[in-house]
Scaffold this motif. Structure first.
Motif, PDB file in Angstrom:
ATOM      1  N   HIS A  76       0.856  -1.185   0.000  1.00 50.74           N
ATOM      2  CA  HIS A  76       0.000   0.000   0.000  1.00 50.74           C
ATOM      3  C   HIS A  76       0.893   1.236   0.000  1.00 50.74           C
ATOM      4  N   LYS A  77       0.955   1.856  -1.163  1.00 52.15           N
ATOM      5  CA  LYS A  77       1.813   3.026  -1.370  1.00 52.15           C
ATOM      6  C   LYS A  77       1.074   4.270  -0.911  1.00 52.15           C
ATOM      7  N   LEU A  78       1.735   5.065  -0.080  1.00 48.38           N
ATOM      8  CA  LEU A  78       1.111   6.255   0.484  1.00 48.38           C
ATOM      9  C   LEU A  78       1.598   7.478  -0.284  1.00 48.38           C
ATOM     10  N   VAL A  79       0.714   8.075  -1.061  1.00 50.89           N
ATOM     11  CA  VAL A  79       1.072   9.224  -1.882  1.00 50.89           C
ATOM     12  C   VAL A  79       1.455  10.398  -0.979  1.00 50.89           C
ATOM     13  N   GLY A  80       2.623  10.982  -1.258  1.00 56.63           N
ATOM     14  CA  GLY A  80       3.105  12.096  -0.454  1.00 56.63           C
ATOM     15  C   GLY A  80       3.932  11.683   0.740  1.00 56.63           C
ATOM     16  N   ARG A  81       3.882  10.400   1.107  1.00 60.57           N
ATOM     17  CA  ARG A  81       4.716   9.873   2.185  1.00 60.57           C
ATOM     18  C   ARG A  81       5.132   8.458   1.802  1.00 60.57           C
ATOM     19  N   LEU A  82       5.944   8.361   0.750  1.00 57.43           N
ATOM     20  CA  LEU A  82       6.337   7.052   0.244  1.00 57.43           C
ATOM     21  C   LEU A  82       7.137   6.261   1.268  1.00 57.43           C
ATOM     22  N   ASP A  83       7.785   6.963   2.223  1.00 52.53           N
ATOM     23  CA  ASP A  83       8.553   6.268   3.248  1.00 52.53           C
ATOM     24  C   ASP A  83       7.653   5.513   4.217  1.00 52.53           C
TER      25      ASP A  83
END
Length: 325
Positions: free
Chosen positions: A202-209
């Motif tokens: 689950h990739k978090l847009v704006g917080r890829l870390d």
């Protein structure tokens, strides 16, 4: 009314003037780093420059930076306060134009990027190994944009880096070129796990870390960010790391998936005494629970392979083995 007073328009953050200043500042900092920082930080491991060339990988092929599309814009700079300087490239820019990433603000003030704690930790541990005459790999699982990878490669240590998010891979590739470490860093587009296959991340847009295999874990700290589910490849570390090669340091930061990574490295972690790697992994109970594991489960597993000396440093656990005499 031709002489009427007109209110000045506010300067736009993304105006051509701003972008020119940003681009110029970045180039200046990169030039300063390349022209002055390198000579003052000699590579302590000159014999390792060609080590990766003799390795062959069967379970997975390394990521090909040269044939990867170039990300843009590129915002990169040096890192403050590390003994062996390096650059890394941002993948998240914050919310432009209102709330740019803190490191973008630092560039505009003429400052280097903020020092990541993990970079200092990695260099301290590898510096100790170097003074003791020990050589080997640094394995970076959950490499993000390379803050730990480049901290190690700046010292001349070879690195195996694992990162499943494509945007982060692009930034690591930029860092490989900027830091002149093509022959030291081997990069894999994969999530390390306990089996070969695929898994949803689950990739978090704006917080890829903060991207995570667990959807709950990905959004624990950033509930309002958009989440994108993607399929990525999984590979156990034991399928990649040759038994003949020594690993000095294994760092794992995978937002709650640590237990599965460790299980996939059973052979590596079962090495005797000081032949086993110094281990750093994130031990955040909330993230672990989101991935249906616990810190106790991890500690029990580590004890079963001989890691009985673990200490907590913030949300990270540091574990070592000692030679039995």
């Amino acid at each position: 009314m031709p002489n009427a007073w007109k209110r000045d328009k506010p300067t736009r953050l993304l105006s051509p003037k701003f972008l020119f200043l940003l681009f110029s500042s970045t180039l200046i900092l990169i030039f300063i780093f390349l022209s002055s920082s390198r000579p003052s930080s000699p590579n302590p491991n000159p014999n390792y420059f060609a080590l990766n060339n003799r390795l062959s990988f069967h379970a997975i092929s390394p990521f090909d930076c040269f044939n990867s599309p170039q990300a843009h814009p590129v915002i990169a700079s040096t890192v403050e306060g590390v003994r062996y300087p390096f650059l890394f490239s941002l993948s998240d820019f914050g919310t432009l134009p209102d709330k740019p990433h803190k490191n973008i603000v630092r560039i505009l003030k003429g400052k280097p990027f903020r020092k990541p704690d993990i970079s200092v930790t990695v260099q301290d541990i590898l510096e100790k190994a170097n003074t003791e005459g020990r050589d080997g790999f640094f394995v970076d699982v959950g490499a993000n944009v390379g803050m730990a990878t480049f901290a190690a490669s700046a010292m001349g240590f070879p690195v195996l880096a694992f990162e499943p998010i494509f945007e982060n891979l692009q930034k690591i590739c930029e860092g490989i070129f900027f830091n002149r470490v093509t022959n030291l860093v081997t990069l894999f587009e994969a999530a390390a796990s306990d089996r070969l296959g695929n898994v949803t991340v689950h990739k978090l847009v704006g917080r890829l870390d903060n991207s995570a295999i667990s959807a709950t874990g990905a959004k624990l700290a950033f509930k309002s960010n958009e989440e994108v589910a993607i399929q990525v490849r999984t590979v156990p570390l034991d399928e990649v790391i040759p038994e003949s090669e020594r690993v000095l340091l294994l760092k794992i930061d995978v937002q709650g998936w640590e237990y599965h990574v460790l299980k996939g490295a059973t052979k590596l972690l079962s090495r005797k005494g000081s032949q086993a790697p110094y281990l750093i992994y994130e031990e955040d109970e909330r993230l672990l629970e989101a991935s249906n594991s616990t810190s106790k489960e991890i500690r029990d597993f580590l004890s079963s392979v001989g890691y009985n000396d673990c200490t907590k440093h913030g949300t990270d656990a540091h574990c070592t083995k000692k030679d039995v005499r």
